[in-house]
Design a protein around this motif. Structure first.
Motif, PDB file in Angstrom:
ATOM      1  N   ASP A   1     107.230  -2.878 -13.844  1.00 37.36           N
ATOM      2  CA  ASP A   1     106.086  -1.996 -13.939  1.00 37.36           C
ATOM      3  C   ASP A   1     106.133  -0.979 -14.603  1.00 37.36           C
ATOM      4  O   ASP A   1     107.359  -0.387 -15.044  1.00 37.36           O
ATOM      5  CB  ASP A   1     106.325  -1.308 -12.264  1.00 37.36           C
ATOM      6  CG  ASP A   1     104.869  -0.424 -12.214  1.00 37.36           C
ATOM      7  OD1 ASP A   1     103.902  -0.914 -11.655  1.00 37.36           O
ATOM      8  OD2 ASP A   1     105.158   0.845 -12.392  1.00 37.36           O
TER       9      ASP A   1
ATOM     10  N   THR B   1     104.984   2.137 -15.080  1.00 41.34           N
ATOM     11  CA  THR B   1     105.317   3.488 -14.686  1.00 41.34           C
ATOM     12  C   THR B   1     106.740   3.659 -13.990  1.00 41.34           C
ATOM     13  O   THR B   1     107.399   4.920 -14.129  1.00 41.34           O
ATOM     14  CB  THR B   1     104.241   4.001 -13.740  1.00 41.34           C
ATOM     15  OG1 THR B   1     104.263   3.240 -12.590  1.00 41.34           O
ATOM     16  CG2 THR B   1     102.977   3.881 -14.521  1.00 41.34           C
TER      17      THR B   1
ATOM     18  N   ASN C   1     101.148  -3.924 -15.416  1.00 47.06           N
ATOM     19  CA  ASN C   1     100.587  -2.878 -14.754  1.00 47.06           C
ATOM     20  C   ASN C   1     100.353  -1.583 -15.374  1.00 47.06           C
ATOM     21  O   ASN C   1     100.921  -0.558 -14.913  1.00 47.06           O
ATOM     22  CB  ASN C   1     101.033  -2.729 -13.284  1.00 47.06           C
ATOM     23  CG  ASN C   1     101.025  -3.839 -12.407  1.00 47.06           C
ATOM     24  OD1 ASN C   1     100.158  -5.135 -12.906  1.00 47.06           O
ATOM     25  ND2 ASN C   1     101.616  -4.176 -11.286  1.00 47.06           N
TER      26      ASN C   1
ATOM     27  N   PRO D   1      98.784   1.537 -16.709  1.00 46.85           N
ATOM     28  CA  PRO D   1      97.455   2.638 -16.625  1.00 46.85           C
ATOM     29  C   PRO D   1      96.912   2.677 -18.148  1.00 46.85           C
ATOM     30  O   PRO D   1      97.595   2.489 -19.115  1.00 46.85           O
ATOM     31  CB  PRO D   1      97.968   3.899 -16.171  1.00 46.85           C
ATOM     32  CG  PRO D   1      99.536   3.310 -15.401  1.00 46.85           C
ATOM     33  CD  PRO D   1      99.892   2.377 -16.689  1.00 46.85           C
ATOM     34  N   GLU D   2      95.658   3.057 -17.905  1.00 49.74           N
ATOM     35  CA  GLU D   2      94.844   3.288 -19.379  1.00 49.74           C
ATOM     36  C   GLU D   2      95.566   4.606 -19.907  1.00 49.74           C
ATOM     37  O   GLU D   2      95.787   5.578 -19.042  1.00 49.74           O
ATOM     38  CB  GLU D   2      93.379   3.581 -19.049  1.00 49.74           C
ATOM     39  CG  GLU D   2      92.689   2.116 -19.073  1.00 49.74           C
ATOM     40  CD  GLU D   2      91.150   2.182 -18.675  1.00 49.74           C
ATOM     41  OE1 GLU D   2      90.676   3.476 -18.866  1.00 49.74           O
ATOM     42  OE2 GLU D   2      90.627   1.312 -18.105  1.00 49.74           O
TER      43      GLU D   2
ATOM     44  N   TYR E   1      98.078   5.291 -21.189  1.00 50.59           N
ATOM     45  CA  TYR E   1      99.433   5.432 -20.789  1.00 50.59           C
ATOM     46  C   TYR E   1     100.519   5.120 -21.807  1.00 50.59           C
ATOM     47  O   TYR E   1     100.280   3.918 -22.467  1.00 50.59           O
ATOM     48  CB  TYR E   1      99.909   4.772 -19.356  1.00 50.59           C
ATOM     49  CG  TYR E   1     101.228   5.304 -19.052  1.00 50.59           C
ATOM     50  CD1 TYR E   1     101.381   6.277 -18.466  1.00 50.59           C
ATOM     51  CD2 TYR E   1     102.313   4.236 -19.007  1.00 50.59           C
ATOM     52  CE1 TYR E   1     102.879   6.591 -17.716  1.00 50.59           C
ATOM     53  CE2 TYR E   1     103.490   4.569 -18.549  1.00 50.59           C
ATOM     54  CZ  TYR E   1     103.826   5.655 -17.864  1.00 50.59           C
ATOM     55  OH  TYR E   1     104.927   5.906 -17.390  1.00 50.59           O
TER      56      TYR E   1
ATOM     57  N   THR F   1     103.271   3.246 -22.896  1.00 48.17           N
ATOM     58  CA  THR F   1     104.109   2.031 -22.355  1.00 48.17           C
ATOM     59  C   THR F   1     105.487   2.233 -22.898  1.00 48.17           C
ATOM     60  O   THR F   1     105.925   2.538 -24.038  1.00 48.17           O
ATOM     61  CB  THR F   1     103.623   0.732 -23.168  1.00 48.17           C
ATOM     62  OG1 THR F   1     102.069   0.634 -22.925  1.00 48.17           O
ATOM     63  CG2 THR F   1     104.017  -0.629 -22.293  1.00 48.17           C
TER      64      THR F   1
END
Length: 262
Positions: free
Chosen positions: A142, A144, A183, A185-186, A188, A190
């Protein structure tokens, strides 16, 4: 008259005796010859000079050695040597610097352990790629949290992946990645995956890490360092040459968090 008959009988007896003697001599001679030939064959086999039967194989012949064991001919030995070289080459390819790609996940086939992506990077094969997920060798993380994600929970959208050195020539091509980050997020940042080639500590609790792909990353004394799926306490001293890790960067480009794989 009697004398003639006795002389004739004696002559016949002598002739029969000579014939019997000659027959026995011939039989003995043949038997001796066969014994001598048998002994010579056994001697040749023991010395390795005689003909030894072999079992034909596709790559060569299996032959009998002096100690009674078997060994493969030079053709077989060459085949085994070639197979060993192929295995060595394959192993060396598995340890190369991971290739980073990114793009969009279009489909997830959880029952086939496959993520279908559109590679929009300039690396590897452009366009559609099937990422084959190996439960023992692939990390699906993931973006985040850095926690593992099951394929059932992977969402379509942005991804980043780090590939090994092998890819099939099929259409679309297939490969087994080391890491897939999903997954995301926009807007974000990475997290990045890398393997340490060299680490230089600055004496103030921070360090500069050079990865095997040539990129450099700065860790400060405030960088959070965490393990992967354990409760072990880890510090900057646990980051060594060859350590694989995922890191998150702050606005200044300094690593705010590092997750290391031990």
């Amino acid at each position: 008259m009697k004398l003639k008959r006795m002389t004739l009988a004696l002559t016949v007896a002598l002739t029969v005796g000579l014939l019997v003697a000659c027959g026995q001599s011939d039989a003995t001679s043949r038997e001796d010859t066969e014994n001598i030939q048998s002994e010579e064959n056994e001697s040749d086999a023991a010395e390795g000079t005689g003909t030894v039967s072999g079992e034909e194989t596709e790559a060569g012949t299996t032959v009998l050695t002096e100690d009674g064991t078997t060994e493969k001919s030079e053709a077989d030995a060459g085949t085994e040597e070639s197979e060993t070289e192929d295995e060595t080459e394959e192993l060396s390819m598995a340890g190369i610097t991971p290739v980073r790609i990114y793009g969009v996940i279009s489909e997830i086939w959880a029952d086939q352990n496959t993520i279908v992506v559109d590679n929009q990077s300039d690396a590897s094969s452009p366009g559609e790629i099937e990422l084959k997920i190996d439960a023992e060798n692939t990390l699906v993380l993931d973006a985040t949290t850095g926690y593992p994600v099951s394929l059932e929970d992977v969402q379509t959208g942005s991804f980043e992946a780090y590939l090994g050195g092998t890819m099939t020539m099929s259409l679309p091509p297939q490969t087994t990645p080391y890491v897939v980050i999903v997954n995301i997020p926009e807007d974000y940042g990475t997290p990045q995956y890398a393997i340490v080639e060299q680490i230089e500590k600055d004496g103030d609790g921070g360090a500069t890490v050079t990865a095997t792909d040539g990129r450099s990353y700065v860790l400060s004394a405030d960088t959070q360092i965490v393990p992967y799926r354990t409760k072990n306490i880890v510090t900057i001293d646990d980051i060594q040459d060859g350590t694989a890790f995922v890191f998150w960067l702050d606005e200044d480009g300094t690593a705010s968090k590092v997750q290391i794989f031990q």
